[in-house]
Design a protein around this motif. Structure first.
Motif, PDB file in Angstrom:
ATOM      1  N   LYS A  16     -22.807 -17.783 -78.185  1.00 21.63           N
ATOM      2  CA  LYS A  16     -22.087 -18.330 -79.334  1.00 21.63           C
ATOM      3  C   LYS A  16     -23.076 -19.010 -80.285  1.00 21.63           C
ATOM      4  O   LYS A  16     -22.985 -18.852 -81.508  1.00 21.63           O
ATOM      5  N   THR A  17     -24.030 -19.760 -79.725  1.00 22.51           N
ATOM      6  CA  THR A  17     -25.068 -20.390 -80.542  1.00 22.51           C
ATOM      7  C   THR A  17     -25.852 -19.327 -81.296  1.00 22.51           C
ATOM      8  O   THR A  17     -26.125 -19.465 -82.493  1.00 22.51           O
ATOM      9  N   LEU A  18     -26.207 -18.246 -80.594  1.00 22.98           N
ATOM     10  CA  LEU A  18     -26.978 -17.176 -81.238  1.00 22.98           C
ATOM     11  C   LEU A  18     -26.168 -16.469 -82.315  1.00 22.98           C
ATOM     12  O   LEU A  18     -26.728 -16.026 -83.323  1.00 22.98           O
ATOM     13  N   SER A  19     -24.853 -16.397 -82.145  1.00 20.81           N
ATOM     14  CA  SER A  19     -24.033 -15.771 -83.188  1.00 20.81           C
ATOM     15  C   SER A  19     -24.047 -16.617 -84.456  1.00 20.81           C
ATOM     16  O   SER A  19     -24.048 -16.079 -85.572  1.00 20.81           O
ATOM     17  N   ILE A  20     -24.109 -17.926 -84.303  1.00 25.10           N
ATOM     18  CA  ILE A  20     -24.185 -18.832 -85.455  1.00 25.10           C
ATOM     19  C   ILE A  20     -25.548 -18.692 -86.130  1.00 25.10           C
ATOM     20  O   ILE A  20     -25.643 -18.627 -87.358  1.00 25.10           O
ATOM     21  N   ILE A  21     -26.608 -18.626 -85.321  1.00 29.08           N
ATOM     22  CA  ILE A  21     -27.954 -18.421 -85.870  1.00 29.08           C
ATOM     23  C   ILE A  21     -27.996 -17.094 -86.635  1.00 29.08           C
ATOM     24  O   ILE A  21     -28.504 -17.017 -87.754  1.00 29.08           O
ATOM     25  N   ALA A  22     -27.436 -16.048 -86.039  1.00 31.51           N
ATOM     26  CA  ALA A  22     -27.435 -14.722 -86.675  1.00 31.51           C
ATOM     27  C   ALA A  22     -26.685 -14.737 -87.998  1.00 31.51           C
ATOM     28  O   ALA A  22     -27.056 -14.043 -88.948  1.00 31.51           O
ATOM     29  N   ARG A  23     -25.663 -15.540 -88.077  1.00 32.65           N
ATOM     30  CA  ARG A  23     -24.832 -15.578 -89.282  1.00 32.65           C
ATOM     31  C   ARG A  23     -25.473 -16.376 -90.411  1.00 32.65           C
ATOM     32  O   ARG A  23     -25.380 -15.989 -91.579  1.00 32.65           O
ATOM     33  N   GLN A  70     -37.673 -15.863 -89.412  1.00 31.27           N
ATOM     34  CA  GLN A  70     -38.645 -14.813 -89.121  1.00 31.27           C
ATOM     35  C   GLN A  70     -39.108 -14.828 -87.670  1.00 31.27           C
ATOM     36  O   GLN A  70     -39.522 -13.793 -87.148  1.00 31.27           O
ATOM     37  N   ASP A  71     -39.059 -15.985 -87.034  1.00 32.70           N
ATOM     38  CA  ASP A  71     -39.593 -16.123 -85.679  1.00 32.70           C
ATOM     39  C   ASP A  71     -38.652 -16.998 -84.865  1.00 32.70           C
ATOM     40  O   ASP A  71     -38.365 -18.130 -85.248  1.00 32.70           O
ATOM     41  N   LEU A  72     -38.167 -16.456 -83.738  1.00 32.35           N
ATOM     42  CA  LEU A  72     -37.254 -17.195 -82.870  1.00 32.35           C
ATOM     43  C   LEU A  72     -37.744 -17.097 -81.434  1.00 32.35           C
ATOM     44  O   LEU A  72     -38.018 -16.004 -80.935  1.00 32.35           O
ATOM     45  N   SER A  73     -37.854 -18.252 -80.774  1.00 28.84           N
ATOM     46  CA  SER A  73     -38.304 -18.274 -79.388  1.00 28.84           C
ATOM     47  C   SER A  73     -37.204 -18.845 -78.500  1.00 28.84           C
ATOM     48  O   SER A  73     -36.697 -19.942 -78.747  1.00 28.84           O
ATOM     49  N   LEU A  74     -36.845 -18.074 -77.463  1.00 30.04           N
ATOM     50  CA  LEU A  74     -35.730 -18.414 -76.575  1.00 30.04           C
ATOM     51  C   LEU A  74     -36.140 -18.351 -75.101  1.00 30.04           C
ATOM     52  O   LEU A  74     -35.332 -18.008 -74.252  1.00 30.04           O
ATOM     53  N   LEU A  75     -37.378 -18.686 -74.803  1.00 24.83           N
ATOM     54  CA  LEU A  75     -37.824 -18.646 -73.409  1.00 24.83           C
ATOM     55  C   LEU A  75     -37.071 -19.679 -72.584  1.00 24.83           C
ATOM     56  O   LEU A  75     -36.771 -20.778 -73.058  1.00 24.83           O
ATOM     57  N   SER A  98     -27.496 -13.891 -73.313  1.00 31.32           N
ATOM     58  CA  SER A  98     -27.340 -12.542 -72.756  1.00 31.32           C
ATOM     59  C   SER A  98     -27.744 -11.481 -73.775  1.00 31.32           C
ATOM     60  O   SER A  98     -28.106 -11.785 -74.919  1.00 31.32           O
ATOM     61  N   ASP A  99     -27.636 -10.240 -73.359  1.00 27.92           N
ATOM     62  CA  ASP A  99     -27.915  -9.105 -74.251  1.00 27.92           C
ATOM     63  C   ASP A  99     -27.115  -9.206 -75.548  1.00 27.92           C
ATOM     64  O   ASP A  99     -27.618  -8.889 -76.627  1.00 27.92           O
ATOM     65  N   VAL A 100     -25.869  -9.653 -75.444  1.00 28.44           N
ATOM     66  CA  VAL A 100     -24.988  -9.745 -76.613  1.00 28.44           C
ATOM     67  C   VAL A 100     -25.610 -10.648 -77.676  1.00 28.44           C
ATOM     68  O   VAL A 100     -25.705 -10.285 -78.857  1.00 28.44           O
ATOM     69  N   GLY A 101     -26.052 -11.838 -77.269  1.00 30.11           N
ATOM     70  CA  GLY A 101     -26.648 -12.782 -78.212  1.00 30.11           C
ATOM     71  C   GLY A 101     -27.945 -12.274 -78.805  1.00 30.11           C
ATOM     72  O   GLY A 101     -28.210 -12.440 -80.008  1.00 30.11           O
ATOM     73  N   ILE A 102     -28.766 -11.650 -77.977  1.00 31.85           N
ATOM     74  CA  ILE A 102     -30.048 -11.114 -78.443  1.00 31.85           C
ATOM     75  C   ILE A 102     -29.807 -10.034 -79.503  1.00 31.85           C
ATOM     76  O   ILE A 102     -30.468 -10.000 -80.548  1.00 31.85           O
ATOM     77  N   LEU A 103     -28.840  -9.159 -79.257  1.00 29.61           N
ATOM     78  CA  LEU A 103     -28.521  -8.110 -80.231  1.00 29.61           C
ATOM     79  C   LEU A 103     -27.949  -8.695 -81.522  1.00 29.61           C
ATOM     80  O   LEU A 103     -28.263  -8.214 -82.619  1.00 29.61           O
ATOM     81  N   LEU A 104     -27.132  -9.723 -81.410  1.00 24.02           N
ATOM     82  CA  LEU A 104     -26.586 -10.374 -82.602  1.00 24.02           C
ATOM     83  C   LEU A 104     -27.702 -10.914 -83.488  1.00 24.02           C
ATOM     84  O   LEU A 104     -27.700 -10.724 -84.710  1.00 24.02           O
ATOM     85  N   VAL A 105     -28.671 -11.597 -82.870  1.00 23.36           N
ATOM     86  CA  VAL A 105     -29.791 -12.159 -83.638  1.00 23.36           C
ATOM     87  C   VAL A 105     -30.630 -11.044 -84.252  1.00 23.36           C
ATOM     88  O   VAL A 105     -30.996 -11.099 -85.429  1.00 23.36           O
ATOM     89  N   SER A 162     -36.855 -14.588 -72.441  1.00 26.78           N
ATOM     90  CA  SER A 162     -37.092 -14.435 -71.006  1.00 26.78           C
ATOM     91  C   SER A 162     -36.095 -13.424 -70.477  1.00 26.78           C
ATOM     92  O   SER A 162     -34.913 -13.471 -70.819  1.00 26.78           O
ATOM     93  N   THR A 163     -36.568 -12.522 -69.650  1.00 28.75           N
ATOM     94  CA  THR A 163     -35.624 -11.602 -69.026  1.00 28.75           C
ATOM     95  C   THR A 163     -34.959 -12.316 -67.859  1.00 28.75           C
ATOM     96  O   THR A 163     -35.605 -12.974 -67.063  1.00 28.75           O
ATOM     97  N   THR A 164     -33.665 -12.219 -67.830  1.00 29.94           N
ATOM     98  CA  THR A 164     -32.864 -12.791 -66.751  1.00 29.94           C
ATOM     99  C   THR A 164     -31.856 -11.725 -66.362  1.00 29.94           C
ATOM    100  O   THR A 164     -31.896 -10.603 -66.867  1.00 29.94           O
ATOM    101  N   SER A 165     -30.927 -12.096 -65.513  1.00 35.63           N
ATOM    102  CA  SER A 165     -29.874 -11.143 -65.162  1.00 35.63           C
ATOM    103  C   SER A 165     -28.977 -10.866 -66.371  1.00 35.63           C
ATOM    104  O   SER A 165     -28.280  -9.856 -66.420  1.00 35.63           O
ATOM    105  N   LEU A 166     -29.015 -11.771 -67.379  1.00 33.98           N
ATOM    106  CA  LEU A 166     -28.180 -11.607 -68.566  1.00 33.98           C
ATOM    107  C   LEU A 166     -28.911 -10.935 -69.724  1.00 33.98           C
ATOM    108  O   LEU A 166     -28.283 -10.401 -70.631  1.00 33.98           O
ATOM    109  N   VAL A 167     -30.252 -11.016 -69.740  1.00 30.09           N
ATOM    110  CA  VAL A 167     -31.049 -10.358 -70.781  1.00 30.09           C
ATOM    111  C   VAL A 167     -31.825  -9.236 -70.118  1.00 30.09           C
ATOM    112  O   VAL A 167     -32.676  -9.471 -69.269  1.00 30.09           O
ATOM    113  N   THR A 168     -31.513  -8.023 -70.510  1.00 35.11           N
ATOM    114  CA  THR A 168     -32.100  -6.865 -69.846  1.00 35.11           C
ATOM    115  C   THR A 168     -32.987  -6.068 -70.803  1.00 35.11           C
ATOM    116  O   THR A 168     -32.910  -6.221 -72.018  1.00 35.11           O
TER     117      THR A 168
END
Length: 198
Positions: free
Chosen positions: A129-136, A142-147, A153-160, A173-179
């Motif tokens: 949800k935070t990433l959807s706000i950033i994307a909007r 130009q540069d976003l770090s989310l380590l 999750s994948d959803v937020g990464i794709l939104l951004v 960072s790759t996790t079970s939610l970011v593939t």
């Protein structure tokens, strides 16, 4: 340091104070009082500085272009929102490990700081949800770090990747939610986007 700031603070444009355990609220008060033209400020890892003292930056934040509050563990929404409300010209913000901040802070950052180009949220508690706000709202980002953001999750990464049209560097960072699947989709859709993941 207070004496030095009193002598040369009027013309100081950059002040980088890293992990200095000697610095306290007195130092923060001196910066606010004697350094009205600061463009870059780093208070990385200052542990003896309280949020109540940091809130005074809101009164002199208009000229700031870059702030680094990484590892200031007590930084909270009230303080950060007061600062970004006045520092609308900010281009670079680092909040590494500031785990008391909530979605409300991140929303205000991207809504108030229209020129924001670089945002480091490593170790912050954020989600899709935070990433959807950033994307909007972060249209100049130009540069976003989310380590170490384990709720992303994948959803937020794709939104951004799709919403922030000027983004050219993404650290995750790759996790079970970011593939790797989502990252491969982004690489295909945005061939000029540099994706660094660990």
């Amino acid at each position: 340091i207070t004496t030095s700031l009193q002598i040369c603070g009027q013309n100081l444009r950059k002040l980088l104070l890293y992990c200095n355990s000697q610095l306290t609220n007195v130092t923060i008060d001196a910066i606010v009082k004697y350094c009205p033209k600061l463009k870059r400020l780093s208070l990385y890892g200052l542990r003896r500085v309280t949020p109540e003292s940091l809130i005074h930056f809101a009164n002199c934040a208009q000229s700031l272009l870059e702030i680094d509050f990484a590892s200031i563990l007590d930084l909270n929404d009230e303080v950060l929102i007061n600062i970004v409300t006045n520092a609308t010209s900010l281009k670079i913000i680092s909040l590494i490990g500031c785990r008391k901040l909530t979605e409300h802070s991140f929303t205000q950052i991207v809504r108030k700081c229209k020129y924001l180009q670089k945002l480091n949220l490593n170790g912050c508690i954020i989600n899709d949800k935070t990433l959807s706000i950033i994307a909007r709202f972060a249209q100049n980002l130009q540069d976003l770090s989310l380590l170490n953001c384990s709720n992303v999750s994948d959803v937020g990464i794709l939104l951004v990747g799709r919403g922030c049209t000027k983004i050219h560097s993404l650290h995750v960072s790759t996790t079970s939610l970011v593939t790797s699947k989502a990252l491969d989709i982004l690489k295909r859709d945005r061939p000029n986007l540099s994706i660094k993941w660990s």
